[in-house]
Motif scaffolding. Structure first.
Motif, mmCIF file in Angstrom:
data_model
loop_
_atom_site.group_PDB
_atom_site.id
_atom_site.type_symbol
_atom_site.label_atom_id
_atom_site.label_comp_id
_atom_site.label_asym_id
_atom_site.label_seq_id
_atom_site.Cartn_x
_atom_site.Cartn_y
_atom_site.Cartn_z
ATOM 1 N N ARG A 32 0.822 -1.217 0.000
ATOM 2 C CA ARG A 32 0.000 0.000 0.000
ATOM 3 C C ARG A 32 0.855 1.267 0.000
ATOM 4 N N GLY A 74 -10.504 -0.583 4.518
ATOM 5 C CA GLY A 74 -9.104 -0.503 4.130
ATOM 6 C C GLY A 74 -8.275 -1.663 4.640
ATOM 7 N N SER A 75 -8.903 -2.712 5.136
ATOM 8 C CA SER A 75 -8.122 -3.798 5.711
ATOM 9 C C SER A 75 -8.256 -5.103 4.953
ATOM 10 N N ARG A 83 -4.867 -1.985 -4.263
ATOM 11 C CA ARG A 83 -4.968 -1.192 -3.061
ATOM 12 C C ARG A 83 -6.327 -1.436 -2.419
ATOM 13 N N PRO A 84 -6.451 -1.304 -1.108
ATOM 14 C CA PRO A 84 -7.718 -1.576 -0.454
ATOM 15 C C PRO A 84 -8.747 -0.506 -0.763
ATOM 16 N N GLU A 85 -10.002 -0.868 -0.545
ATOM 17 C CA GLU A 85 -11.064 0.079 -0.818
ATOM 18 C C GLU A 85 -11.231 1.060 0.350
ATOM 19 N N THR A 86 -11.851 2.188 0.032
ATOM 20 C CA THR A 86 -12.236 3.147 1.059
ATOM 21 C C THR A 86 -13.673 3.535 0.772
ATOM 22 N N GLU A 137 -5.119 8.726 0.691
ATOM 23 C CA GLU A 137 -4.038 8.345 1.592
ATOM 24 C C GLU A 137 -4.494 8.587 3.021
ATOM 25 N N ALA A 144 -4.962 3.978 -0.506
ATOM 26 C CA ALA A 144 -6.224 3.259 -0.641
ATOM 27 C C ALA A 144 -6.902 3.689 -1.934
ATOM 28 N N CYS A 145 -7.762 2.808 -2.444
ATOM 29 C CA CYS A 145 -8.483 3.076 -3.697
ATOM 30 C C CYS A 145 -9.958 3.248 -3.386
ATOM 31 N N HIS A 148 -12.231 0.414 -5.243
ATOM 32 C CA HIS A 148 -11.518 -0.863 -5.231
ATOM 33 C C HIS A 148 -12.250 -1.962 -6.000
#
Ligand code: SF4
Ligand code: SF4
Length: 280
Positions: A32, A74-75, A83-86, A137, A144-145, A148
């Protein structure tokens, strides 16, 4: 160089298990760091996105507006190449085509009235810093994306690509590659030049479990096929289009379009409701 049709057949014949073997051998776990989503030196982030992918991003953006975001914490996004989602941005204007994508800048010239000329395909839109507009960020400095689940295939498969003519490369330099044997028989010796390439990424060389490698490999194959179908579509749809001062025309597999996503002949409305059916 093979014809695009021949390369498409090669892409369709790719063995996902062999691609997964290559991914596993190179190794990868995303840290990340965000490098593949951000500008590089003075160059804005440039990642190709196809018209159906832009529509999907618009739909995802609209859904995020409606429900206040898709709720990712985000995990859970470390399953290979992403990258993880937000949560969504909650910005109602995020449904406009130009908020998702911009004309690929290569081939355009800088005129008195701004960029002008003809170009091919779309790139993910960037923000004022030149980063992907969906990049976020956290306070912990991790990237994070915001989209995602709906990110384009080029993002889903980073930092890998398959070496076939007619496919596109991500921004990062190639730092490793593993050759593919391809199909083998007395009549078909395979293609020793085909390869899985790895691009600059600090997560390379880390252990990846087999399930994640196979998932990434399947996405790599989908991307190779999709890119070649798009390249054939662009070639077949292309007609030289004169442009005036400050005018940009984008050619994709659906025809010649203006930067707002509308076709210049007005036949297909690209900027209507986000859940519009894609043209046949
Ligand atoms: S450059 Fe590699 S490690 Fe960094 S965010 Fe992209 S995929 Fe993850
Ligand atoms: S869409 Fe998401 S994964 Fe792709 S470049 Fe933008 S922030 Fe990164």
């Amino acid at each position: 160089m093979q014809s695009l049709e021949a390369e498409l057949e090669r892409a369709r014949a790719l063995d996902v298990r062999e691609l997964a073997d290559a991914v596993e051998a190179i190794g990868f776990e995303c840290t990340r760091c965000g490098a593949c989503c951000k500008s590089e030196a003075d160059d804005p982030h440039t990642a190709t996105v196809f018209p159906d992918e832009v529509r999907r991003l618009r739909a995802a953006s609209a859904a995020g507006d409606a429900d206040g975001g898709n709720g990712g914490d985000g995990s859970d996004g470390r399953d290979g190449g992403d990258r993880p989602e937000t949560g969504g941005s909650g910005d109602a204007d995020a449904r406009d085509w130009r908020d998702m994508a911009r004309p690929v800048p290569y081939g355009l010239t800088e005129g008195e009235d701004g960029p002008e000329g003809e170009t091919f395909e779309w790139a993910l839109q960037t923000d004022a810093c030149g980063d992907c507009v969906f990049y976020e960020e956290g306070e912990d400095g991790l990237g994070a994306c915001a989209v995602h689940e709906d990110r384009p295939l080029i993002c889903e498969t980073y930092p890998f690509s398959v070496d076939l003519d007619g496919t596109s490369q991500p921004m990062g330099e190639v730092v490793d590659s593993i050759g593919l044997k391809g199909p083998s028989s007395a009549d078909d010796p395979g293609d020793p030049e085909g390869a899985v390439r790895a691009h600059e990424c600090e997560g390379l060389g880390r252990n990846i479990d087999r399930a994640d490698a196979e998932s990434l490999a399947a996405a790599l194959k989908r991307r190779a096929v999709r890119e070649l179908e798009e390249a054939i579509g662009v070639r077949d749809a292309y007609e030289p289009t004169p442009t005036g001062p400050g005018e940009v025309v984008v050619h994709d597999s659906e025809g010649a379009k203006r930067p707002d996503g509308n076709r210049i002949d007005g036949r297909v409305e690209q900027t209507g409701a986000p859940d519009d059916d894609p043209p046949a």
